[in-house]
Scaffold this motif. Sequence first.
Motif, short mmCIF file in Angstrom:
data_model
loop_
_atom_site.label_atom_id
_atom_site.label_comp_id
_atom_site.label_asym_id
_atom_site.label_seq_id
_atom_site.Cartn_x
_atom_site.Cartn_y
_atom_site.Cartn_z
N GLY A 37 60.22 71.92 62.19
CA GLY A 37 59.87 72.59 63.43
C GLY A 37 61.03 72.92 64.32
N PHE A 38 62.26 72.51 63.98
CA PHE A 38 63.40 72.70 64.87
C PHE A 38 64.59 73.25 64.07
CE2 PHE A 38 60.95 69.25 66.71
CZ PHE A 38 60.84 69.64 68.04
N ASP A 39 65.31 74.15 64.69
CA ASP A 39 66.60 74.58 64.13
C ASP A 39 67.67 73.54 64.40
OD1 ASP A 39 65.47 76.95 63.27
OD2 ASP A 39 65.95 78.01 65.13
N GLY A 40 67.47 72.76 65.45
CA GLY A 40 68.41 71.69 65.76
C GLY A 40 67.71 70.59 66.54
N PHE A 41 67.93 69.31 66.14
CA PHE A 41 67.30 68.17 66.81
C PHE A 41 68.30 67.01 66.79
CE2 PHE A 41 64.40 64.65 67.55
CZ PHE A 41 63.52 65.20 68.48
N PHE A 42 68.25 66.15 67.79
CA PHE A 42 69.21 65.05 67.92
C PHE A 42 68.96 63.98 66.87
CE2 PHE A 42 70.37 60.85 69.39
CZ PHE A 42 71.68 61.03 69.80
N VAL A 43 70.07 63.44 66.29
CA VAL A 43 70.01 62.28 65.39
C VAL A 43 71.15 61.33 65.76
CG1 VAL A 43 68.90 63.50 63.47
CG2 VAL A 43 71.40 63.49 63.66
N PHE A 44 70.92 60.03 65.59
CA PHE A 44 71.95 59.02 65.82
C PHE A 44 72.89 58.96 64.63
CE2 PHE A 44 68.62 57.39 68.66
CZ PHE A 44 69.37 57.23 69.82
N THR A 45 74.18 58.78 64.93
CA THR A 45 75.19 58.59 63.87
C THR A 45 76.16 57.50 64.30
OG1 THR A 45 76.66 60.27 64.82
CG2 THR A 45 75.06 61.02 63.16
N GLY A 46 76.64 56.72 63.37
CA GLY A 46 77.69 55.74 63.61
C GLY A 46 77.37 54.79 64.77
N VAL A 47 78.26 54.79 65.78
CA VAL A 47 78.10 53.88 66.90
C VAL A 47 76.85 54.21 67.73
CG1 VAL A 47 79.42 55.22 68.59
CG2 VAL A 47 79.44 52.72 68.72
N GLY A 48 76.25 55.38 67.48
CA GLY A 48 75.03 55.72 68.20
C GLY A 48 73.90 54.75 67.94
N TRP A 49 73.93 54.13 66.71
CA TRP A 49 72.89 53.13 66.42
C TRP A 49 73.05 51.90 67.32
CZ3 TRP A 49 68.74 54.37 63.86
CH2 TRP A 49 68.79 55.46 62.97
N PHE A 50 74.29 51.56 67.64
CA PHE A 50 74.49 50.46 68.60
C PHE A 50 73.97 50.87 69.98
CE2 PHE A 50 77.05 48.29 71.83
CZ PHE A 50 76.76 46.97 71.52
N ASN A 51 74.16 52.14 70.32
CA ASN A 51 73.62 52.66 71.57
C ASN A 51 72.10 52.47 71.62
OD1 ASN A 51 72.25 54.91 73.16
ND2 ASN A 51 74.37 55.27 73.82
N LEU A 52 71.44 52.80 70.52
CA LEU A 52 69.98 52.64 70.45
C LEU A 52 69.58 51.17 70.53
CD1 LEU A 52 67.16 53.83 70.02
CD2 LEU A 52 67.57 53.68 67.54
N LEU A 53 70.32 50.32 69.80
CA LEU A 53 70.02 48.88 69.82
C LEU A 53 70.19 48.31 71.22
CD1 LEU A 53 69.34 46.26 68.31
CD2 LEU A 53 71.80 46.01 67.84
N TYR A 54 71.27 48.71 71.89
CA TYR A 54 71.51 48.22 73.25
C TYR A 54 70.39 48.68 74.19
CZ TYR A 54 73.91 47.42 77.71
OH TYR A 54 74.25 47.00 78.96
N THR A 55 69.93 49.91 74.00
CA THR A 55 68.83 50.43 74.82
C THR A 55 67.56 49.60 74.61
OG1 THR A 55 69.73 52.67 74.69
CG2 THR A 55 67.42 52.46 75.30
N VAL A 56 67.27 49.26 73.36
CA VAL A 56 66.08 48.46 73.06
C VAL A 56 66.19 47.06 73.67
CG1 VAL A 56 64.76 47.37 71.19
CG2 VAL A 56 65.55 49.74 70.97
N VAL A 57 67.37 46.45 73.60
CA VAL A 57 67.57 45.11 74.16
C VAL A 57 67.34 45.12 75.67
CG1 VAL A 57 69.29 43.32 74.60
CG2 VAL A 57 69.10 44.33 72.32
#
Length: 616
Positions: free
Chosen positions: A121-141
């Motif tokens: 459904g999208f020509d472009g959509f955001f995905v996490f890469t590399g240190v971005g996963w730590f960003n997501l983990l920190y957000t969840v914490v």
Amino acid sequence: MSLSFAFEISMWLTSACAVLLAGWLLLQGQRQAAMPALAGFAAMMALWCSGHIAILHQLPQLGVALVLANPLMPMFFLHFALQFTARHQPRWLLPLLYSLTLLVMLVSWLAPGGAVKQTAGFDGFFVFTGVGWFNLLYTVVLGIAAHAVLWQGWRQHSGNKRRSIVAMFLAGGWGLLLATSFVFPSLGLSWYPYPMLLLPSYLLLLVYGVVRYQVLAINAFANKALLWLAMLLLVLALMALLSALLGQLGMQALAAVPASQLWLYSALVLLLSAAGYRPLATLARRLIYPGLTLSESLLAQWRSRLQQCTDWQQLSSLASQLLSEQLRQQVTVTLPLAGRSSTTLNICCQRDNNGWHYELQGWDDVTPGYRLQGEIFAQLLLASCNSLEQSLQLATAERKRLDQQHLVELGALSAAMAHELRNPLNIIAMASASTSAEVRGHIQQQLKRADRLIADLLSYSGQLQLHCTDVAVKALVYSVISQQDWHGVACRVELPDDLSVYADSYRLQQVLINLLDNALAFCRNQPGAEICLQSRRQQHKVWLYVHNNGPAIDAAQQASLFQPFVSKRAGGSGLGLAIVRRIMQAHGGEVKHRTDLGWPVSFELEFNSPQEAKHD
């Protein structure tokens, strides 16, 4: 409508609602300490949604940077939770957490921690890469920590605050359900994030659940928001129907316009209408009512100050002052027992059988804006009049109840005292018979004095039951005079033979005895001592005067002259004049001390005439 366009509409609605709520919550922060932190959460939600919009419009670098700022959302929410639940924390904790959050964001931006890829459904959509996963983990914490704080607050608090915390958990569960679809592309799942289309509801439910029990105004805001949302859905349905009908009516050019564009234009028009409603309404009100400067805060201030008044004169003066300051010209307010004024602008409040009502006097030539302010102020004033009337009635009733209770208690105490005192006094009187004549005389004199004190106390504290008849005043006066010791004091009686009053003969005799006793006590042993009794009649009133040429009463003592237990007379009980006043008030009359009748001391007794008294 394409799925990409539906997603963009959802992000725009979420962002717009978040910005409006953030501004409103900042205003509420003056009264609610936790609201600015929640406003920060709403603002970050708006930026996060703007990041997705930027990616859809081919601005990947800006979009990724805004999305990777998402740790600030739970950080602001954690800040809010700590303040909302009144949790005590070290002063360094919040600065440390904010610094760490900014560091995680900075590292995510530099690494970089996100990218843009094509997905369902999208020509472009955001995905996490590399240190971005730590960003997501920190957000969840941070989110877990915020909800842990709320859990502790739920255990400690009760009432509305506890209800608010429950509402936050329910809204949080709904938000988690919607947010899971955001990470589908990052996990390699080519699924369209349908739950994110409902993201506008998450922010509204969360904020409403937080403050609906704490800030009353948010309920009115939510009511308006639901109204505008219903109108938006109605407009979208009408546009869909119109698009289908245009082709049938031969308007091929209009029918060729994509439905998504019609919906977008309609939504924008509705949003512009919502944004411009208040300014346009204010402009129209100023054009129709020039000079109108009312506001909710001003009305609340007026209401609060008017409700603090404790009597009619104070309410009248304060109301005149407030409205005069607002209109910058003199305005008077006429209330019961507060006097009248001849000022040009006047608000007259009166009460009849139907309740309170007002009348604007002299307002015909003022501008419509001034008159509207006068009308609104008068409405507030009527509420204050009703409140003051009820307060005064309650105060009067309470005072009467306390007075009655006091009299009952005092009467019971006096009866007990009379019973207990007169028995030993009788024994003393009998025992004095065996003493010498001089000693017996002293004892008998003191016994008479004690008996008089007891009788005065019983007269003042007991219930007055009147048996009124037409009393010939002159005959009663001579009867009382014959009972007094007039040695060395002249007495003049200047009363008409036909003078009569409707009164209790025994109580009126008691009044005259007390007044003559007082006069004799101060006149006796004074050269040229004289007492004079006079009268005056006028229409339905009769006045009796008892004058004496004894020493004048001090001005400082005149204010408390008729109060009980206030006496300058040696051996007096201090109840004589108090008894006189009580008896006169029971007859519907009054007693006054006068100094303007040509005598050093004069007491004036005011009665209704026999015909008027019988009628009453």
